[in-house]
Motif scaffolding. Structure first.
Motif, PDB file in Angstrom:
ATOM      1  N   ARG A 149       0.833  -1.205   0.000  1.00 24.92           N
ATOM      2  CA  ARG A 149       0.000   0.000   0.000  1.00 24.92           C
ATOM      3  C   ARG A 149       0.868   1.256   0.000  1.00 24.92           C
ATOM      4  N   VAL A 150       1.958   1.201   0.771  1.00 24.23           N
ATOM      5  CA  VAL A 150       2.886   2.341   0.801  1.00 24.23           C
ATOM      6  C   VAL A 150       3.491   2.524  -0.596  1.00 24.23           C
ATOM      7  N   ALA A 151       3.862   1.397  -1.213  1.00 18.98           N
ATOM      8  CA  ALA A 151       4.451   1.467  -2.556  1.00 18.98           C
ATOM      9  C   ALA A 151       3.440   2.026  -3.567  1.00 18.98           C
ATOM     10  N   VAL A 152       2.178   1.632  -3.403  1.00 17.59           N
ATOM     11  CA  VAL A 152       1.141   2.166  -4.302  1.00 17.59           C
ATOM     12  C   VAL A 152       0.980   3.667  -4.052  1.00 17.59           C
ATOM     13  N   ALA A 153       0.981   4.062  -2.780  1.00 17.92           N
ATOM     14  CA  ALA A 153       0.868   5.490  -2.447  1.00 17.92           C
ATOM     15  C   ALA A 153       2.013   6.272  -3.087  1.00 17.92           C
ATOM     16  N   ARG A 154       3.227   5.727  -2.994  1.00 19.44           N
ATOM     17  CA  ARG A 154       4.381   6.406  -3.581  1.00 19.44           C
ATOM     18  C   ARG A 154       4.249   6.496  -5.101  1.00 19.44           C
ATOM     19  N   ALA A 155       3.710   5.424  -5.704  1.00 20.91           N
ATOM     20  CA  ALA A 155       3.542   5.413  -7.165  1.00 20.91           C
ATOM     21  C   ALA A 155       2.494   6.429  -7.616  1.00 20.91           C
ATOM     22  N   LEU A 156       1.522   6.706  -6.736  1.00 23.30           N
ATOM     23  CA  LEU A 156       0.401   7.560  -7.144  1.00 23.30           C
ATOM     24  C   LEU A 156       0.572   9.023  -6.777  1.00 23.30           C
ATOM     25  N   ILE A 157       1.543   9.311  -5.919  1.00 21.81           N
ATOM     26  CA  ILE A 157       1.593  10.637  -5.297  1.00 21.81           C
ATOM     27  C   ILE A 157       1.764  11.762  -6.317  1.00 21.81           C
ATOM     28  N   ASN A 158       2.391  11.460  -7.448  1.00 22.39           N
ATOM     29  CA  ASN A 158       2.601  12.486  -8.477  1.00 22.39           C
ATOM     30  C   ASN A 158       1.512  12.506  -9.537  1.00 22.39           C
ATOM     31  N   ASP A 159       0.390  11.837  -9.285  1.00 25.80           N
ATOM     32  CA  ASP A 159      -0.665  11.710 -10.303  1.00 25.80           C
ATOM     33  C   ASP A 159      -0.099  11.272 -11.644  1.00 25.80           C
ATOM     34  N   PRO A 160       0.502  10.085 -11.701  1.00 22.26           N
ATOM     35  CA  PRO A 160       1.138   9.659 -12.954  1.00 22.26           C
ATOM     36  C   PRO A 160       0.110   9.431 -14.060  1.00 22.26           C
ATOM     37  N   LYS A 161       0.570   9.562 -15.304  1.00 24.58           N
ATOM     38  CA  LYS A 161      -0.322   9.331 -16.450  1.00 24.58           C
ATOM     39  C   LYS A 161      -0.569   7.840 -16.625  1.00 24.58           C
ATOM     40  N   ILE A 162       0.440   7.043 -16.250  1.00 24.35           N
ATOM     41  CA  ILE A 162       0.275   5.592 -16.374  1.00 24.35           C
ATOM     42  C   ILE A 162       0.879   4.886 -15.169  1.00 24.35           C
ATOM     43  N   ILE A 163       0.167   3.853 -14.702  1.00 26.51           N
ATOM     44  CA  ILE A 163       0.649   3.055 -13.575  1.00 26.51           C
ATOM     45  C   ILE A 163       1.163   1.730 -14.126  1.00 26.51           C
ATOM     46  N   LEU A 164       2.407   1.405 -13.804  1.00 26.37           N
ATOM     47  CA  LEU A 164       2.997   0.135 -14.221  1.00 26.37           C
ATOM     48  C   LEU A 164       3.162  -0.730 -12.983  1.00 26.37           C
ATOM     49  N   ALA A 165       2.767  -1.984 -13.072  1.00 22.87           N
ATOM     50  CA  ALA A 165       2.855  -2.864 -11.901  1.00 22.87           C
ATOM     51  C   ALA A 165       3.439  -4.206 -12.344  1.00 22.87           C
ATOM     52  N   ASP A 166       4.611  -4.553 -11.803  1.00 21.46           N
ATOM     53  CA  ASP A 166       5.268  -5.811 -12.163  1.00 21.46           C
ATOM     54  C   ASP A 166       4.997  -6.848 -11.070  1.00 21.46           C
TER      55      ASP A 166
END
Ligand code: ADP
Ligand code: MG
Length: 236
Positions: A149-166
């Protein structure tokens, strides 16, 4: 959003040459949720890393938001990555020496967001992901589900245009894995564009389309039935 054409990636060591990707072509539109499946070694992570600007193709074309990424200088690539990409990894990739708060805040520091604004944003996303009570803790003090969840929060914090999840659920038990999938589905429902590598048919069923890879090529693409049902019910 993403247009990939005849993309290849060759890894060379002294003895061997591995063609990790051979002339891949792929288009991802804004709002798509696409999963990539296939056996180990088929090039899934290599593809995701190139899309995420963590690696570069050997040849071919990769356009992100109509801008060619192949051949960009490291600095320009890093800028494009920080502005557009949110990456979620199987092993979370959190920095153990930093608190949860500091981990989530990191991309905002890179993007030179003011400290007051950073605080607001971190608190808001932590609240949304149910980790507000964990902000002062360190990653090792958290369960796997909370770390992701923390990693997802970090991935989302900049409002990215695309989310990549490996393989985002690869290190989680099924309960925590399901929670992460619900989170991604929720983000997708709210308009996020997601490209996810997974070994799980169940996880892939949350996506609209599954791409099957093998030996560096795309074998097939299929629309997932959950979404066919939705399409049919919308027509009725
Ligand atoms: P997957 O994620 O589908 O398991 P990868 O993209 O990790 O596959 O790997 C595809 C192929 O490229 C494999 O044969 C792997 O050994 C090779 N490969 C991946 N990364 C490297 C690297 N940094 N150096 C050399 N070979 C690599
Ligand atoms: Mg992989």
């Amino acid at each position: 959003m993403i247009k990939i054409k005849n993309l290849s990636r060759v890894f060379r060591t002294e003895e061997v040459e591995t063609k990790a990707l051979s002339e891949i072509s792929l288009t991802i539109k804004q709002g798509d949720f696409v999963s990539i499946m296939g056996p180990s070694g088929s090039g899934k992570s290599t593809l995701l890393n190139i899309v995420g600007l963590l690696d570069s193709a050997s040849s071919g074309s990769y356009q992100l938001l109509n801008q060619e990424m192949i051949g960009l200088k490291e600095k320009e690539k890093s800028k494009a990555r920080k502005e557009n990409i949110g990456f979620i990894f199987q092993n979370f990739n959190l920095i153990d020496e930093l608190s949860v708060y500091d981990n989530i805040e990191l991309p905002l520091i890179y993007n030179k967001v003011s400290s007051a604004e950073r605080k607001k944003k971190v608190e808001k996303i932590a609240e949304k992901l149910g980790i507000s009570h964990r902000l002062k803790h360190y990653p090792q003090q958290l369960s796997g589900g909370q770390q992701q969840r923390v990693a997802v929060a970090r991935a989302l914090i900049n409002d990215p245009k695309i989310i990549l999840a490996d393989e985002p659920t690869g290190n989680l038990d099924s309960k925590n894995g399901n929670e992460v999938m619900e989170l991604l589905t929720d983000l997708h429902t709210n308009g996020a564009t997601i490209l996810m590598v997974t070994h799980s048919d169940y996880d892939a069923s949350f996506s609209q389309k599954t791409i099957l890879m093998k030996d560096g090529i795309i074998l097939s693409e299929k629309i997932n039935s959950r979404n066919v049902d939705v399409l049919i019910s919308e027509k009725i």
